[in-house]
Structure formats: structure tokens, C-alpha cells
Scaffold this motif. Sequence first.
Motif, short mmCIF file in Angstrom:
data_model
loop_
_atom_site.label_atom_id
_atom_site.label_comp_id
_atom_site.label_asym_id
_atom_site.label_seq_id
_atom_site.Cartn_x
_atom_site.Cartn_y
_atom_site.Cartn_z
N ALA A 211 0.83 -1.20 0.00
CA ALA A 211 0.00 0.00 0.00
C ALA A 211 0.87 1.25 0.00
CB ALA A 211 -0.93 -0.01 1.22
N ASN A 212 1.95 1.23 0.78
CA ASN A 212 2.87 2.37 0.82
C ASN A 212 3.57 2.58 -0.52
OD1 ASN A 212 2.28 2.96 3.50
ND2 ASN A 212 3.91 1.65 4.30
N MET A 213 3.91 1.48 -1.20
CA MET A 213 4.56 1.60 -2.50
C MET A 213 3.60 2.22 -3.51
SD MET A 213 6.29 -1.23 -5.04
CE MET A 213 4.77 -1.55 -5.95
N LEU A 214 2.34 1.81 -3.47
CA LEU A 214 1.36 2.38 -4.38
C LEU A 214 1.17 3.87 -4.13
CD1 LEU A 214 -1.35 -0.46 -4.41
CD2 LEU A 214 0.34 0.08 -6.18
N LYS A 215 1.20 4.27 -2.86
CA LYS A 215 1.09 5.70 -2.52
C LYS A 215 2.32 6.47 -3.03
CE LYS A 215 -1.71 5.07 1.66
NZ LYS A 215 -1.72 5.15 3.15
N LEU A 216 3.48 5.83 -2.93
CA LEU A 216 4.71 6.46 -3.39
C LEU A 216 4.71 6.66 -4.90
CD1 LEU A 216 7.74 7.33 -2.94
CD2 LEU A 216 8.32 4.90 -3.22
N CYS A 217 4.21 5.66 -5.62
CA CYS A 217 4.31 5.67 -7.08
C CYS A 217 3.17 6.41 -7.77
CB CYS A 217 4.37 4.25 -7.60
SG CYS A 217 5.90 3.39 -7.17
N SER A 218 2.08 6.69 -7.06
CA SER A 218 0.95 7.33 -7.72
C SER A 218 0.44 8.53 -6.95
CB SER A 218 -0.19 6.31 -7.92
OG SER A 218 -0.62 5.80 -6.67
N TYR A 219 0.03 9.53 -7.69
CA TYR A 219 -0.59 10.72 -7.09
C TYR A 219 -2.06 10.42 -6.77
CZ TYR A 219 -2.57 15.41 -6.68
OH TYR A 219 -3.23 16.53 -6.25
N VAL A 220 -2.72 9.72 -7.67
CA VAL A 220 -4.10 9.31 -7.45
C VAL A 220 -4.11 8.25 -6.36
CG1 VAL A 220 -6.14 8.24 -8.50
CG2 VAL A 220 -4.70 9.79 -9.84
N ARG A 221 -5.00 8.38 -5.41
CA ARG A 221 -5.08 7.42 -4.31
C ARG A 221 -6.08 6.33 -4.65
NH1 ARG A 221 -0.85 8.70 -3.50
NH2 ARG A 221 0.00 10.08 -1.91
N PHE A 222 -5.55 5.16 -5.02
CA PHE A 222 -6.40 4.03 -5.35
C PHE A 222 -6.80 3.30 -4.06
CE2 PHE A 222 -3.68 4.68 -9.07
CZ PHE A 222 -4.62 4.70 -10.09
N LYS A 223 -8.08 2.97 -3.95
CA LYS A 223 -8.54 2.21 -2.79
C LYS A 223 -8.45 0.73 -3.14
CE LYS A 223 -11.65 5.79 -0.98
NZ LYS A 223 -13.05 6.14 -0.61
N VAL A 224 -7.41 0.10 -2.64
CA VAL A 224 -7.17 -1.31 -2.97
C VAL A 224 -7.52 -2.17 -1.76
CG1 VAL A 224 -5.48 -2.98 -3.80
CG2 VAL A 224 -5.29 -0.57 -4.48
N PRO A 225 -8.43 -3.15 -1.92
CA PRO A 225 -8.78 -4.03 -0.80
C PRO A 225 -7.56 -4.78 -0.27
CG PRO A 225 -10.30 -4.32 -2.65
CD PRO A 225 -9.18 -3.46 -3.14
N HIS A 226 -7.60 -5.08 1.03
CA HIS A 226 -6.47 -5.76 1.67
C HIS A 226 -6.17 -7.09 0.99
CE1 HIS A 226 -4.35 -8.17 4.74
NE2 HIS A 226 -3.84 -7.02 5.11
N GLN A 227 -7.22 -7.82 0.61
CA GLN A 227 -7.01 -9.12 -0.02
C GLN A 227 -6.26 -8.99 -1.35
OE1 GLN A 227 -7.47 -12.23 0.98
NE2 GLN A 227 -8.15 -11.52 2.97
N LEU A 228 -6.59 -7.92 -2.09
CA LEU A 228 -5.89 -7.71 -3.36
C LEU A 228 -4.45 -7.29 -3.13
CD1 LEU A 228 -6.29 -7.84 -6.36
CD2 LEU A 228 -7.09 -5.47 -6.35
N LEU A 229 -4.21 -6.48 -2.10
CA LEU A 229 -2.83 -6.13 -1.74
C LEU A 229 -2.04 -7.39 -1.39
CD1 LEU A 229 -3.48 -2.99 0.52
CD2 LEU A 229 -2.39 -2.99 -1.73
#
Length: 337
Positions: A211-229
Motif C-alpha cells: 500500500a505504501n509503495m502504491l502511494k509512493l508511485c501514484s498521485y491518485v489514491r487508489f482504494k485497494v482491498p487488503h485481499q488484493l494487496l
Amino acid sequence: MDPHLVSMFVIAGGTLAIPILAFVASFFLWPSVLIRIYYWYWRRTLGLKVRYVNYEDYQFCYTYRGRPGTKPSLLMLHGFSAHKDMWLSVIKFLPKNLHLICVDMPGHEGTTRSSLDDLSIDGQVKRIHQFVESIKLNRKPFHLVGTSMGGHVAGVYAAYYPSDVCSLTLVCPAGLHITTENAFVQQLKVLQEMSAVEKIPLIPSTPEEMANMLKLCSYVRFKVPHQLLQGLVDVRIPHNDFYRKLFLEIVNEKSRYLLQENMEKIQVPTQVIWGKQDQVLDVSGADLLAKGISNCQVELLENCGHSVVMERPRKAAKLIVEFLSSMHNAASNKKQD
């Protein structure tokens, strides 16, 4: 109610229940399986075929769509720890009459991973040239696209093999000596001093780190379910040792600034696309390329981070197509003159 109608509903309900239950089971028990099915589905939907080709004892895995025509073919190079399918969201918006190829970079996904392989940028460039020769892509000059690490490789490739490439698109490429030190670069320096290789932010091993990597790499905040993470992590964990080895190779002195060292050798028309809010590689790198490459145009995207391909696929595709069209029209006018 007609008993035949009731029977039909029962059968239909039972038929639908099977894929629904399979989906739920996959989501909660095997999310990584669901992710693989997702990529398979989109490849099939977009008309992409998976192929393998060998160069001596080395195997490359790639997808392709279409055949070579009057317009240049596209070769697309993905970024660090990704794979050829990262381009699917962009390909969705590319014309179907374009011949395009997406290859797994050395050691990634279906391409050979060898402990003897040279994972430096120089070594990767040479491997991609072997791939190009294996599929005879350089019979005609092609358009080369690369993002992040793939952009680093693409830029150096254009400098090393100028006759292969007719034009170039670099999306947030690495390989530049950017003096602006963002929080990510500062964090890497601290980790380097501590020799904490296992804590590299681009190599997650837990859903929270993902989740932290996705926040680092993207400006848009994607809501990713825990299971998908969890599924995304499960897919990556078996490869994390390789990713650490690769990361150390591409940030060492031999590779770190190879694009900047060779950018003046790039003679083909070049397009640079960069997210203004890139937290991994500062957007000021675009200005370095504009000054260092003789024929270069820059496109800066508002409200976009490092993962341009994921955040703004439609815009990225549109810019690439417009750039290709302008190059094609310029070439046609030149022939007429």
C-alpha cells in the motif's frame, strides 16, 4: 408459476453460482490466482498473443498485436519489478492497426533469469538488442517506448543502436543526475548508510508495504482491498531477492546516470512524458532531457505521479499516437519535397 420456468431459474442460478463461488474463493483464498486470470483476460480481450523466442540459450517472453506495416512498430519496455502486462491499460487506447510488442525485461516474468546475467543498464540494453535481432524487429526502424527503468534502457538503446530506432518515448525515465532530492531519495540514502537492503520501498513484502509503495508511485489514491494487496505481494515475494539484486545493480555508479551520460548521442525525435507529482523521480529530469537531446518535446501531466501508465493510460496513449502521427507526417512531407 410454470414449473418449467422455475426449473430454468434453478438451473441458471446453479450455473451462475459456480463462477461466483470460484471468484469469491479466489479473492479470499488465492488472490494471486485472480490477478493472473485478470491479466490473461485483458490480453485476450485486447487481442494480444504471448510468444517466446530464444537467443542462443537465453529465452525472451513477449506479447504482440498486429503485423509490421507502413507505420513504425512499437517496442514497449516496462519498469523495475513489473512485467509486459503493465502496458495493457495503455494498449487499450492504442489503435489496433499499430504493430506493438511488449517484452519482459531480463529476469522478469517469462524472460530468462540467470545468476550469470549482467543486470546493469548496459547489460540490459545489450539483451534487448538481442531480443530485437531475434524477432527481426530492426528490419525497419521502430518506435521505442520505455518507462522508469525501462525508460533508462530505452534511452541508452537509442544512443547505442541509432539505426534501429526511428523515434523514442521516455516516460519518467531513470538514469538522470537529478539534483532535487525528494523524500524517496533521502530515504534510500539512509537505508544505504544502514545497509538495510531488505527495506527498499519499491520491494514490498507485506500488504502494508505494498500500500505504501502504491502511494509512493501514484498521485491518485487508489482504494485497494487488503485481499488484493495480499495477492499483489504473494505474486512478488518469490522474486524479491532478484529485485534487490537488480536494484543494487541499476543504482550503482556504473548504471545510475547512464542515460544522462549518453543523451547527447540520441539523434532521433524524442518525446518525454512525466507526471508533475512524481515522488520517485523528480519531474525536473524532464528539463535535463530537453536540454540534452537535440530534438525533444516534453509533456508534463498535472495530478499525476510516477505511474503514468497506471494513472493516465488514456492520456499517455493519446500523446504517443499524436507524436507518432507528427513523425509520420513529417517523414511523408520530407519525401514529397
